[in-house]
Design an enzyme around this catalytic site. Structure first.
Site, PDB file in Angstrom:
ATOM      1  N   ASP A 417      48.722  69.405  29.303  1.00 19.26           N
ATOM      2  CA  ASP A 417      49.664  69.724  28.226  1.00 19.26           C
ATOM      3  C   ASP A 417      50.794  68.642  28.430  1.00 19.26           C
ATOM      4  O   ASP A 417      51.259  68.773  29.499  1.00 19.26           O
ATOM      5  CB  ASP A 417      49.744  71.052  27.844  1.00 19.26           C
ATOM      6  CG  ASP A 417      50.376  71.244  26.462  1.00 19.26           C
ATOM      7  OD1 ASP A 417      50.377  70.290  25.561  1.00 19.26           O
ATOM      8  OD2 ASP A 417      50.989  72.355  26.178  1.00 19.26           O
ATOM      9  N   THR A 419      54.245  69.756  26.304  1.00 20.22           N
ATOM     10  CA  THR A 419      55.204  70.341  26.075  1.00 20.22           C
ATOM     11  C   THR A 419      55.263  71.601  27.105  1.00 20.22           C
ATOM     12  O   THR A 419      54.251  72.297  27.139  1.00 20.22           O
ATOM     13  CB  THR A 419      55.285  71.356  24.915  1.00 20.22           C
ATOM     14  OG1 THR A 419      55.118  70.139  23.854  1.00 20.22           O
ATOM     15  CG2 THR A 419      56.397  71.986  24.387  1.00 20.22           C
ATOM     16  N   GLU A 510      69.006  72.663  16.819  1.00 22.16           N
ATOM     17  CA  GLU A 510      70.223  73.097  16.416  1.00 22.16           C
ATOM     18  C   GLU A 510      70.780  73.280  17.858  1.00 22.16           C
ATOM     19  O   GLU A 510      72.022  73.150  18.243  1.00 22.16           O
ATOM     20  CB  GLU A 510      70.390  74.387  15.737  1.00 22.16           C
ATOM     21  CG  GLU A 510      69.987  73.859  14.330  1.00 22.16           C
ATOM     22  CD  GLU A 510      70.444  74.687  13.225  1.00 22.16           C
ATOM     23  OE1 GLU A 510      70.612  75.978  13.583  1.00 22.16           O
ATOM     24  OE2 GLU A 510      71.034  74.327  12.181  1.00 22.16           O
ATOM     25  N   LYS A 564      73.597  67.343   7.911  1.00 25.89           N
ATOM     26  CA  LYS A 564      72.887  66.588   9.015  1.00 25.89           C
ATOM     27  C   LYS A 564      71.298  66.859   8.321  1.00 25.89           C
ATOM     28  O   LYS A 564      71.418  67.643   7.570  1.00 25.89           O
ATOM     29  CB  LYS A 564      72.927  67.390  10.313  1.00 25.89           C
ATOM     30  CG  LYS A 564      72.158  68.715  10.546  1.00 25.89           C
ATOM     31  CD  LYS A 564      72.186  69.175  11.939  1.00 25.89           C
ATOM     32  CE  LYS A 564      71.414  70.413  12.006  1.00 25.89           C
ATOM     33  NZ  LYS A 564      72.124  71.551  11.656  1.00 25.89           N
ATOM     34  N   ASP A 683      51.729  67.124  19.793  1.00 27.58           N
ATOM     35  CA  ASP A 683      53.026  66.374  19.141  1.00 27.58           C
ATOM     36  C   ASP A 683      52.640  64.965  18.598  1.00 27.58           C
ATOM     37  O   ASP A 683      51.357  64.538  18.606  1.00 27.58           O
ATOM     38  CB  ASP A 683      53.897  65.999  20.379  1.00 27.58           C
ATOM     39  CG  ASP A 683      54.912  67.182  20.461  1.00 27.58           C
ATOM     40  OD1 ASP A 683      54.994  68.073  19.579  1.00 27.58           O
ATOM     41  OD2 ASP A 683      56.012  67.148  21.216  1.00 27.58           O
ATOM     42  N   ARG A 735      48.219  64.920  18.580  1.00 25.80           N
ATOM     43  CA  ARG A 735      47.916  65.749  17.570  1.00 25.80           C
ATOM     44  C   ARG A 735      46.580  66.526  17.826  1.00 25.80           C
ATOM     45  O   ARG A 735      45.621  66.516  16.848  1.00 25.80           O
ATOM     46  CB  ARG A 735      47.801  64.904  16.316  1.00 25.80           C
ATOM     47  CG  ARG A 735      48.864  64.279  15.692  1.00 25.80           C
ATOM     48  CD  ARG A 735      50.023  65.565  15.511  1.00 25.80           C
ATOM     49  NE  ARG A 735      51.010  65.127  14.612  1.00 25.80           N
ATOM     50  CZ  ARG A 735      52.336  65.755  14.622  1.00 25.80           C
ATOM     51  NH1 ARG A 735      52.661  66.821  15.058  1.00 25.80           N
ATOM     52  NH2 ARG A 735      53.409  65.296  13.865  1.00 25.80           N
ATOM     53  N   LYS A 741      40.246  68.960  22.681  1.00 25.05           N
ATOM     54  CA  LYS A 741      40.262  69.243  24.009  1.00 25.05           C
ATOM     55  C   LYS A 741      38.991  69.602  24.736  1.00 25.05           C
ATOM     56  O   LYS A 741      38.629  69.165  25.710  1.00 25.05           O
ATOM     57  CB  LYS A 741      41.224  70.179  24.392  1.00 25.05           C
ATOM     58  CG  LYS A 741      42.668  70.019  24.035  1.00 25.05           C
ATOM     59  CD  LYS A 741      43.690  71.076  24.353  1.00 25.05           C
ATOM     60  CE  LYS A 741      45.174  70.744  24.095  1.00 25.05           C
ATOM     61  NZ  LYS A 741      46.265  71.601  24.372  1.00 25.05           N
TER      62      LYS A 741
END
Length: 1070
Positions: A417, A419, A510, A564, A683, A735, A741
């Protein structure tokens, strides 16, 4: 601007906000039928927004069900679950439903039972062979031999059981309670209860930081976004909207924006929702239930006898250890082969005696059979693996199954993975491009929450965050100050320092911007200390406009709007020429190509008098019910459009989830070791590609190779045959869904690859179960993923996987070393005992060259500690420089098999020479007495001395073999030329492994009391003290060492075995 809508940047820069609340009446609406809105307007293909309540005219019993809650309006959900949207259900009703539905717990994360762990210790052929040998020993009244073997079996079971139990306890300690408590509204009152007590129909309140305790259909939501990474794999928080009603029942979980699911975390906003599923009925529970089905059920058409046969066959395979890792299967098959060979040898002994099986013949036959079985192998293997497991625990890897450690050493492919494993799992501002062209870059950030971490450059000037001041150049300072003010004020996150560490609360994007401002001493808290920059109003982020604006006072006594958002949403609102817009779009595309999420930052000054004329109509910012979201597009569209216009462009911010500093070196080590690393992520493809290039999964010299990069939808559309026709599998899959997987693992298996799959989410669990070695994340992983895994990383770091692989390879090498040592001993003994059938006394009875206890002593005492010493040898310097070992061959390579026969024949021949030299050399052909296998007599003196000489020779040859087995090719006298050389190098070589040195020394010393102690020698071991016979022993040791060294020299000369992998220079050095 035609290019505005074509920007491939993250359009959703922050979670969309729904600040509006509407009063809902529990009356079924016509949206049950999936028709258009109440005004008859055309609606979105995927969702509609409920704008009122209309009495249903359809049969609700036919269409209302929990699985379709996302397609129902809130009133319909209330009807379905018989609950009240304001007051929830009452206590008695909750108790009744709890009894009916059961507690809100996922059963899949209960861990392994004690009996399962115990059964795992005996489910292998080696243990079964030892049990049979033990039974035979007791059957012939050889209680000493039977007791020793029983002790070996018990030792193996105890050591393996304790290790596996400790690992399981560690995993259980890592299990985070999914949601220990939650706030629920019952009978109009808000109470905090244990999450296990939730029932369908309960009304649950959620706030920032809460873990969603069950699957909920949202009723109200304000500024809500949730982190669904554990369920969907999506690394970016997803915005949620209570008022949306989806039409498609089969829409993916990640797109059900009116639902929140168990195990997700609220990253922003607050909400209220109705529980629609609990426990095993939740989406997490459904995946956990799938994991329990490790095997496909038998075909329904199969007969009862057929089903019984399948269950018996599968159970027998498990019992014999034929289901497991390659080494487990190889050793189990080897044990069965040895058992068959032992039976054949016993038959040979009985045949030589013409099947006149007296008690002596029976004992001799069993001795020969026992000699071929390495009784200590299973104990040495278990202890060596347990020690390796302890070493891995220090390297942040918890081994749930001992077999997984040796299995990971044979890995050919790693599917990781992105992340949190290859990356840090947190957003960081990497690049800033200001309106005047000045660039700010941030690199080498180790702690995304720490504003002092990393290296910062403003233009060509290196900036030191510790100084917490703006650059000296005035124009750059002014531009950067305006930019930082906006990103700090137009921000609802908070970053605080406690002692020496930083903590953050809020949405990841943020937080990254707030840390960026804090690097220059311009964080929101610091700006507010002066008393200026007071918040006047906030226009929260909304998915329809993709931007956020706050209005604050400024230092000059006026007011400023800080905005923003996504560039395509901001460009039309800024006062820019077409040329300027083209430049900004080009720069944004450049940042996006680097895998960054691009945000546009702008501001404008506002006449405070104008704002004062608008503010009476705006909700108060002090209203506690609207502390996060004060103004929404639906409520005040004119006010927002009045403020969000003629904006001044300040710059672009590029954010990303940075790779761990250890990831790139770890990936490089894998590639040098012949291991292919694949990134499977949920992602965006550009984000995944950029990270893959940065850490070395993709080669920058071959950019643009489309075969290495693939979107999961494309991969899923291919048939198995098309995937198998690919030259190689893609290195980056973006994605990804859970099914993708699993298909990747299956494709690797069809290519005979041995793969590791890493994962943290519930969605990763099926692939973890399917892979050869599943590795879960310990810090941020879900309970279900940990339950499905073979190993758990306590630091969630990819580099720890590489450490595990190195340790696995070291273990594999050492297993080969002690296998060689044990098998050489067994082959030598079998060689000696079979030929020893020819040594007969005057009555024609064969005289044992070795007594049964001498055989057991050599196998269990002398060899065991030597083998254990070889099992803890340090890793070879080139262990991660060579390709993975051949899985088809396994641990029994051609070199190992050849060496064991060469060394075994030499050992057996020299032991035979030692026996005959004493028995016949000095005493002639009639030196053996009568009944010398049973007890000592004066006539058995020669036989007992010959037996003692043979025992001493076997013992000392085993000691020499232990040191020679440290390397299959290099000479004992020049084994580590890269470390030390010269005549004294042999002493450094043998001293390097102090445990092995101690085992050799102990084996040498203890041989003397065994031979010379009265009673022990003649009664127990059936041999006698020797004198001049030591000269025979010494001669055998010298000859054996010469044979081994010559054989190794031949292998180096002709490049055989391990010499082929050393390379010419290493061969010359060795």
């Amino acid at each position: 601007m035609g290019t505005e809508n074509e920007l491939d940047v993250e359009g959703q820069t922050e979670p969309p906000i729904c600040g509006s609340k509407s009063s809902v009446t529990c009356t079924p609406s016509h949206t049950l039928t999936g028709t258009a809105g109440p005004e008859g307007d055309a609606t979105d293909a995927d969702a509609t927004v409920g704008r009122g309540s209309i009495t249903s005219t359809v049969d609700t019993a036919r269409v209302l069900n929990p699985e379709s809650a996302h397609t129902l309006s809130v009133p319909d959900v209330c009807v379905l679950f018989e609950t009240n949207v304001e007051n929830g259900i009452d206590g008695p009703e909750a108790a009744r439903r709890l009894q009916h539905h059961g507690p809100n717990k996922v059963e899949g994360a209960k861990g392994l039972s004690v009996w399962t762990i115990l059964l795992r210790q005996v489910s292998n052929s080696l243990t079964l062979v030892l049990v049979i040998t033990m039974v035979l020993s007791f059957a012939i009244a050889d209680h000493i031999e039977g007791g020793v073997i029983a002790a070996v079996i018990l030792l193996n079971i105890v050591v393996g059981f304790i290790q596996d139990l400790r690992a399981e306890q560690t995993i259980q300690a890592l299990y985070a309670l999914s949601a220990p408590t939650c706030k629920v509204i019952r009978a109009g009152h808000t109470d905090t209860i244990k999450a296990a007590g939730l029932v369908p129909g309960d009304l649950v309140k959620l706030g920032v930081g809460d873990i969603v305790p069950a699957d909920l259909r949202l009723v109200h939501s304000i500024n809500l976004s949730t982190d669904d990474a554990l369920l969907t794999g999506e690394s970016v928080p997803v915005s949620k909207h209570a008022e949306i009603i989806l039409k498609d029942r089969d829409v993916s979980l990640g797109d059900r924006t009116n639902m929140v699911y168990s195990g997700s975390t609220v990253s922003r906003g607050r909400a209220t929702g109705i529980v629609v599923a609990t426990g095993m009925a939740t989406e997490v529970g459904k995946i956990a239930a799938l994991l329990k089905k490790s095997r496909k059920p038998a075909d329904e058409r199969t007969s009862v006898i057929g089903k019984i046969w399948v269950r018996f066959r599968n159970g027998l395979r498990v019992l014999l250890g034929l289901d497991g890792t390659p080494m487990q299967v190889a050793l189990s098959k080897f044990a069965l082969l040895l058992f068959a060979l032992a039976i054949i040898l016993a038959i040979i002994v009985f045949s030589v005696s013409r099947w006149n099986v007296t008690s002596e013949v029976l004992i001799y036959g069993i001795c020969v059979a026992v000699a071929v079985i390495p009784e200590s192998l299973i104990a040495v293997l278990t202890i060596a693996t347990a020690l390796g497991t302890r070493a891995m625990a220090k390297g942040n890897v918890v081994i749930r199954k001992l077999a997984a450690l040796e299995a990971v050493g044979g890995v050919t492919n790693i599917c990781s993975d992105k992340t949190g494993t290859l990356t840090q799992g947190k957003m960081v501002a990497k690049r800033v491009w200001l309106e005047d062209g000045t660039e700010v870059t941030i690199q080498d950030t180790t702690n995304p929450f720490d504003p002092t971490s990393g290296n910062v450059r403003v233009g060509d000037e290196k900036y030191y965050p510790q100084s917490r001041s703006l650059p000296a150049e005035k124009s750059a300072a002014a531009q950067l100050k305006a930019f930082l003010e906006t990103v700090a004020l137009c921000n609802n996150s908070s970053v605080t320092k406690h002692d020496a560490s930083y903590t953050a609360i809020g949405e990841p994007t943020e937080i990254a911007l707030q840390v960026l401002a804090m690097r220059f001493g311009m964080g929101k808290a610091e700006l507010s200390q002066s008393g200026s920059h007071q918040l006047l109003a906030e226009f929260p982020f909304d998915s329809s406009c993709k931007r956020m604006t706050v209005v604050c006072t400024d230092d000059a006594g006026g007011a400023s709007a800080h905005t923003k958002g996504a560039l395509e949403a901001m460009l039309p609102l800024m006062d820019l020429s077409d040329e300027q817009k083209t430049t900004i779009v080009a720069k944004a595309e450049s940042l996006a190509a680097e895998g960054l999420r691009v945000l546009c930052i702008a501001r404008r000054s506002i006449n405070r008098d104008l704002f004062a004329s608008l503010s009476p109509n705006l909700p108060s910012v002090t209203d506690p019910e609207k502390a996060v979201a004060q103004v929404t597009v639906d409520e005040t569209p004119d006010y927002r459009s009045t403020i969000e216009k003629d904006l001044t462009f300040l710059g672009l911010a590029g954010l990303y989830d940075p790779p761990r500093l250890e990831s790139a070196p770890a990936v490089k080590r894998c590639q040098r070791a012949g291991i292919s690393v694949h990134m499977l992520t949920g992602d965006h493809v550009k984000t995944a590609t950029a990270i893959a290039y940065e850490i070395g999964i993709l080669d920058r010299t071959h950019r643009g190779n489309e075969r290495d990069i693939m979107v999961a939808s494309t991969f899923d559309s291919l048939s198995d045959a098309q995937i198998d026709e690919m030259e190689h599998l893609p290195l980056v899959l973006a994605r990804c869904s859970p099914a993708t997987k699993v298909r990747m693992v299956e494709a690797m298996h069809r290519r005979k690859a041995f793969c590791v799959m890493t994962g943290d989410g519930v969605n990763d669990s099926p692939a973890l179960k399917k892979s050869d070695v599943g590795i879960a994340m310990g810090l941020n992983g879900s309970d279900v993923a940990k339950e499905a895994a073979d190993m758990v990383l306590t630091d969630d770091n990819f580099a720890s996987i590489v450490t595990a692989i190195e340790e696995g390879r070291r273990l594999f090498d050492n297993i080969q070393k002690f296998l060689l040592h044990l098998l050489v001993s067994n082959i030598g003994q079998v060689f000696l005992l079979l030929i020893g059938l020819a040594f007969k006394d005057p009555d024609g009875v064969s005289v044992f060259p070795l007594s049964p206890l001498e055989i057991l002593w050599a196998n269990l005492v002398t060899s065991s500690f030597l083998a254990l010493g070889l099992g803890i040898e340090d890793a070879q310097p080139d262990i991660m420089e060579r390709p993975p070992h051949d899985l088809a061959v396994g641990v029994f390579t051609r070199e190992l098999i050849t060496d064991k026969f060469v060394y075994g024949a030499a050992m057996g021949g020299l032991c035979l020479a030692a026996f005959t030299s004493v028995a016949y050399g000095a005493n002639g052909p009639n030196g053996l007495g009568l009944d010398c296998n049973e007890e000592y007599s004066d006539g058995c003196s020669v036989a007992f001395k010959a037996r003692a000489t043979t025992f001493a020779t076997l013992t000392f040859l085993l000691l020499i073999t232990a040191w020679e087995a440290k390397h299959f090719t290099r000479s004992l006298f020049h084994m580590h030329p890269e470390k030390y050389g010269g005549p004294s190098s042999v002493f450094r070589t043998v001293w390097q492994n102090k445990f092995l040195f101690g085992a050799v020394t102990a084996g040498f010393v203890i041989a003397f009391p065994v031979i010379y102690l009265p009673v022990v020698n003649r009664v127990v071991f059936k041999h006698d003290a020797i004198t001049w016979e030591w000269g025979v022993v010494a001669a055998c040791v010298v000859v054996y060492t010469a044979i081994v060294e010559v054989w190794k020299a031949l292998k180096r000369r002709f490049g055989l075995g391990a010499a082929a992998a050393l390379g010419p220079r290493a061969e010359e050095q060795a």
